[in-house]
Enzyme design. Structure first.
Site, short mmCIF file in Angstrom:
data_model
loop_
_atom_site.label_atom_id
_atom_site.label_comp_id
_atom_site.label_asym_id
_atom_site.label_seq_id
_atom_site.Cartn_x
_atom_site.Cartn_y
_atom_site.Cartn_z
N LYS B 10 0.84 -1.21 0.00
CA LYS B 10 0.00 0.00 0.00
C LYS B 10 0.88 1.26 0.00
CE LYS B 10 0.69 2.36 3.87
NZ LYS B 10 1.52 1.70 4.75
N GLU B 194 -1.20 -8.71 12.14
CA GLU B 194 -0.61 -7.37 12.24
C GLU B 194 -0.46 -6.93 13.69
OE1 GLU B 194 1.03 -5.88 9.67
OE2 GLU B 194 -0.34 -4.20 9.35
N ASP B 205 -3.46 -0.80 6.55
CA ASP B 205 -2.58 -1.56 5.65
C ASP B 205 -3.22 -2.89 5.25
OD1 ASP B 205 -0.94 0.52 6.24
OD2 ASP B 205 0.82 -0.68 6.70
#
Lengths: 388, 388
Positions: B10, B194, B205
């Site tokens: 990203k 994450e 993200d």
């Protein structure tokens, strides 16, 4: 007797471009001067009487027989030097005729408007008196440092100092200032000269040059203020000519394309300018140390520069200066219109001379021209030299 | 059978830093992927059954005997792969023990949290099944391009695709997407991964990596949107490591010192982000030509970059990239935290390949790493390879 005058240049510390859209801007004088020496001729029958203008920096000398000037102004009525007046249509024509007769080299034709302003101020204040006027300057021309205003202010000051309109002490030694009323008169005449050179000047440059110190301005209102801090700036002239009109128009177009974002950008600049005037007027060293003030000014400069970049008025050469000074952890911002022109870099008082030399050497190796100048000092001053 | 998955990285197109102070930000996927290959082992008595993780880019291979994993999780209760769960305190300890036993070279110790996330996702979704998982990526690590999220998303996708929790067509050829419900599940599991890597991730993200396209976010609310424009970006990794926390704190401190100006700066960024989402969603080519859209995006990028500079998060290397691309009249802005990291440069569709090559050569001669990637493409995809 010789009268000497000197008038400082100016820098925009904050708010350029945004001021066009209603934000506050801050200008200050810089200790780089334009000097005028005026020597009125003693009556003589040997040579024909003439008015001589010497532009030392550009190596040009112009001379008009007084008889020729009289001929160009057949209907001349003496003006009152105490009453600044605009150059009328007829006078404009007469002056244009006198300037056209000169052999100004093509490359220096940009000086013609300055010569016209000289003639208008000279004739308005001194009439048909023969004299020699010598001009020299530490200010680069057309770099946005107010060279034309310093020229007009210094010239008006020298011319007025030998009239009854201002009372000055001829016996005082060295450079000395005018009183407030005298400055007002000098400033008004200088503005008339600026109008001949620039068409529609804002009046900021001549005001800063006449009174010195710092001036904040917004929507045409000027506020004079005294700085309590002695800042030293490195001024780097990128030598890239700017098209101020196109740059101003570019910002306005961006404003039309992005009204929301740009309005906030201008408001941010307004806050920065106001904060800067507060910081510069803060009583030292009671409240903040000089270093603390310098850090605040540096941060405000960095913020203002970012906002100028978001307006699109930076330039590759400006970025090179920023990049170079950043290496030495020095804060910089463009000053004036951008798109080239000059860049300011604050030189903190504790910065070593070695670092300053290095920065300047690196900047000059890029073909730029560097000046160091104190900020916010005195305005126009005069000095009388009595030859023995 | 081998399952392959790929998940995109990203970029932040607009609004980084300002988003912390309530402004809108815009992120998009980029066509640079992290690939996961999952091969579940067929029961065999020859070798001891094990779970193998191969990190191709860094040349590391880890292997745990299944018996050792079982031992580390004595109280293991199978989770439902359809119900993403956070790694509990006990599991965290067990995983830490398994990771500590590995001989990760000191220089690559930063990968330990990724290995922990791998173990949590693997065990939660696949339990104690022996397998070989191979990871490779086109994304630089720790450069702010969402490499860890792409890793978690691709991993979760591959692992889930061979469970009953998602229904996929095993016979479809080549890369294909998940349905919306499946993506939601992949995204939730990836977010759990994450959390192990980043502690308190924003979730942006992994959401971009899972769903692809463009996402605007403000005050914790994410809005997915589809871009109608195919932008191509040059992404330059300055390779200067950033300290995101310190940069975010620096902006907050500047906000405290200059609340008025900074509030306007953040509001300007908010306007820019909103304008950008409008531009990217504008129906083409009916309303605006691609070139017109590109010009608008370039102007918004330049404005955003100026505002980021006024927040103080630029860096000498970022300025070098800007300066270099400016020479070719290309617009750039930093992306992510700043202070190094990556810089985006829009590559207009009509820009010649020669110019692109020149820019890249010049950037790489500074020691930077360049990538070219389409913006706003698909999110995570899978592909099944049936060995004959």
């Amino acid at each position: 007797m010789e009268v000497k005058s000197r008038a400082p240049g100016k820098i925009i510390l904050a708010g350029e471009h945004a001021v066009v859209h209603g934000s506050t801007a801050v200008a200050s004088s810089i200790a780089l001067y334009t000097y005028v020496s005026l020597r009125l001729s003693t009556p003589s029958s040997e040579n024909e009487e003439s008015l001589k203008l010497v532009l030392k920096d550009v190596d040009l000398e112009f001379s008009w027989p007084i008889s020729r000037i009289r001929e160009a102004f057949p209907d001349y009525v003496a003006l009152l030097s105490s009453t600044p007046a605009s150059c009328s249509g007829d006078s404009t024509k007469s002056i244009a005729a006198l300037v056209e007769e000169l052999s100004i080299p093509e490359a220096k034709i940009g000086l013609a408007s300055g010569v016209s302003a000289f003639l208008w101020l000279y004739l308005s204040i001194q009439g048909f008196k023969p004299a020699t006027v010598v001009i020299s300057s530490e200010l680069p021309l057309g770099a946005g440092l107010g060279s034309s205003a310093a020229f007009c202010v210094a010239l008006a000051a020298a011319l007025l100092s030998v009239t009854d309109s201002v009372s000055v002490d001829l016996c005082q030694q060295g450079w000395h200032s005018f009183g407030e009323k005298e400055l007002d008169l000098v400033n008004k005449w200088a503005f008339e000269g600026e109008k001949i050179i620039h068409g529609k000047p804002s009046g900021i440059d001549n005001t800063v040059s006449a009174y010195g110190n710092i001036i904040s301005f917004r929507s045409g209102n000027l506020t004079r203020m005294k700085s309590n801090v002695h800042l030293k700036m490195l001024i780097t002239n990128t030598k890239v000519g700017r098209n101020t009109k196109a740059l101003v128009a570019g910002v306005s177009e961006r404003m039309l394309r992005h009204p929301g974002a740009m309005a906030f950008v201008f408001s941010a600049v307004d806050s920065i300018s106001k904060e800067l005037t507060t910081v510069l007027q803060s009583p030292t060293p009671d409240h903040l140390s000089v270093t603390q003030i310098e850090e605040k000014v540096e941060e405000l400069m960095e913020m203002n520069q970012g906002l100028l970049q978001s307006m699109g008025v930076s330039h590759a050469t400006i970025e090179t200066v920023l990049q170079t000074t950043l290496k030495y952890k020095l804060a910089s911002k463009l000053t004036g219109a951008g798109g080239g022109g000059c860049v300011l870099t604050l030189l903190p008082i504790l910065l070593s001379a070695t670092v300053v030399d290095k920065v300047i050497a690196e900047l000059e190796s890029n073909g730029f021209q560097c000046f160091i100048a104190g900020v916010g000092g005195n305005g126009v001053e005069i000095s009388f030299e009595h030859s023995s």
